[in-house]
Scaffold this motif. Structure first.
Motif, mmCIF file in Angstrom:
data_model
loop_
_atom_site.group_PDB
_atom_site.id
_atom_site.type_symbol
_atom_site.label_atom_id
_atom_site.label_comp_id
_atom_site.label_asym_id
_atom_site.label_seq_id
_atom_site.Cartn_x
_atom_site.Cartn_y
_atom_site.Cartn_z
ATOM 1 N N GLY A 10 0.813 -1.216 0.000
ATOM 2 C CA GLY A 10 0.000 0.000 0.000
ATOM 3 C C GLY A 10 0.844 1.262 0.000
ATOM 4 O O GLY A 10 0.539 2.224 -0.708
ATOM 5 N N VAL A 11 1.920 1.245 0.773
ATOM 6 C CA VAL A 11 2.819 2.411 0.816
ATOM 7 C C VAL A 11 3.502 2.595 -0.536
ATOM 8 O O VAL A 11 3.599 3.719 -1.044
ATOM 9 C CB VAL A 11 3.865 2.236 1.946
ATOM 10 C CG1 VAL A 11 4.985 3.259 1.824
ATOM 11 C CG2 VAL A 11 3.196 2.339 3.305
ATOM 12 N N THR A 13 2.504 1.646 -3.500
ATOM 13 C CA THR A 13 1.585 2.058 -4.563
ATOM 14 C C THR A 13 0.985 3.439 -4.311
ATOM 15 O O THR A 13 0.800 4.215 -5.247
ATOM 16 C CB THR A 13 0.449 1.029 -4.749
ATOM 17 O OG1 THR A 13 -0.215 0.837 -3.516
ATOM 18 C CG2 THR A 13 0.994 -0.281 -5.270
ATOM 19 N N THR A 14 0.697 3.764 -3.062
ATOM 20 C CA THR A 14 0.041 5.035 -2.761
ATOM 21 C C THR A 14 1.021 6.197 -2.657
ATOM 22 O O THR A 14 0.851 7.222 -3.310
ATOM 23 C CB THR A 14 -0.756 4.927 -1.443
ATOM 24 O OG1 THR A 14 -1.661 3.839 -1.543
ATOM 25 C CG2 THR A 14 -1.533 6.197 -1.169
ATOM 26 N N LEU A 15 2.038 6.029 -1.837
ATOM 27 C CA LEU A 15 2.957 7.138 -1.611
ATOM 28 C C LEU A 15 3.982 7.315 -2.727
ATOM 29 O O LEU A 15 4.359 8.439 -3.055
ATOM 30 C CB LEU A 15 3.677 6.962 -0.270
ATOM 31 C CG LEU A 15 2.805 7.003 0.982
ATOM 32 C CD1 LEU A 15 3.650 6.809 2.224
ATOM 33 C CD2 LEU A 15 2.035 8.314 1.058
ATOM 34 N N HIS A 17 3.585 5.926 -5.832
ATOM 35 C CA HIS A 17 2.883 5.845 -7.118
ATOM 36 C C HIS A 17 3.487 4.797 -8.055
ATOM 37 O O HIS A 17 3.620 5.029 -9.262
ATOM 38 C CB HIS A 17 2.842 7.219 -7.801
ATOM 39 C CG HIS A 17 2.292 8.291 -6.922
ATOM 40 N ND1 HIS A 17 0.956 8.344 -6.580
ATOM 41 C CD2 HIS A 17 2.885 9.330 -6.279
ATOM 42 C CE1 HIS A 17 0.744 9.373 -5.787
ATOM 43 N NE2 HIS A 17 1.903 9.996 -5.580
ATOM 44 N N ALA A 20 1.211 -1.738 -9.339
ATOM 45 C CA ALA A 20 1.072 -2.854 -8.401
ATOM 46 C C ALA A 20 2.080 -3.966 -8.694
ATOM 47 O O ALA A 20 2.640 -4.551 -7.760
ATOM 48 C CB ALA A 20 -0.353 -3.395 -8.444
#
Length: 72
Positions: A10-11, A13-15, A17, A20
């Motif tokens: 999650g970190v 992919t989210t932070l 970018h 996956a």
């Protein structure tokens, strides 16, 4: 026992970018050193049962081959 893989992905992919697939690859690569060290520690403690491990390896091998061929 669970690890922090879900949080780590999650970190990434989210932070950061990252796609996956890239995040999953990075997660696996960064886990390898600790996995190898822990496996070696278990081996040194005599906790590795090669008889069962070899049976699991032989049982998994056909699925690995088929999955690899399907992924092409």
């Amino acid at each position: 026992m669970g690890g922090g893989g879900a949080i780590y992905l999650g970190v990434l992919t989210t932070l950061f970018h990252l796609p996956a697939a890239t995040a999953a690859t990075i997660s696996l690569i960064t886990a390898i050193p600790s996995l190898l060290l822990r496996a070696y520690a278990y081996y040194c403690q005599g906790e590795v049962n090669f008889k069962i491990g070899n049976k699991m390896l032989i049982a998994a091998l056909p699925a690995v081959i088929i999955g690899s061929l399907l992924a092409l």
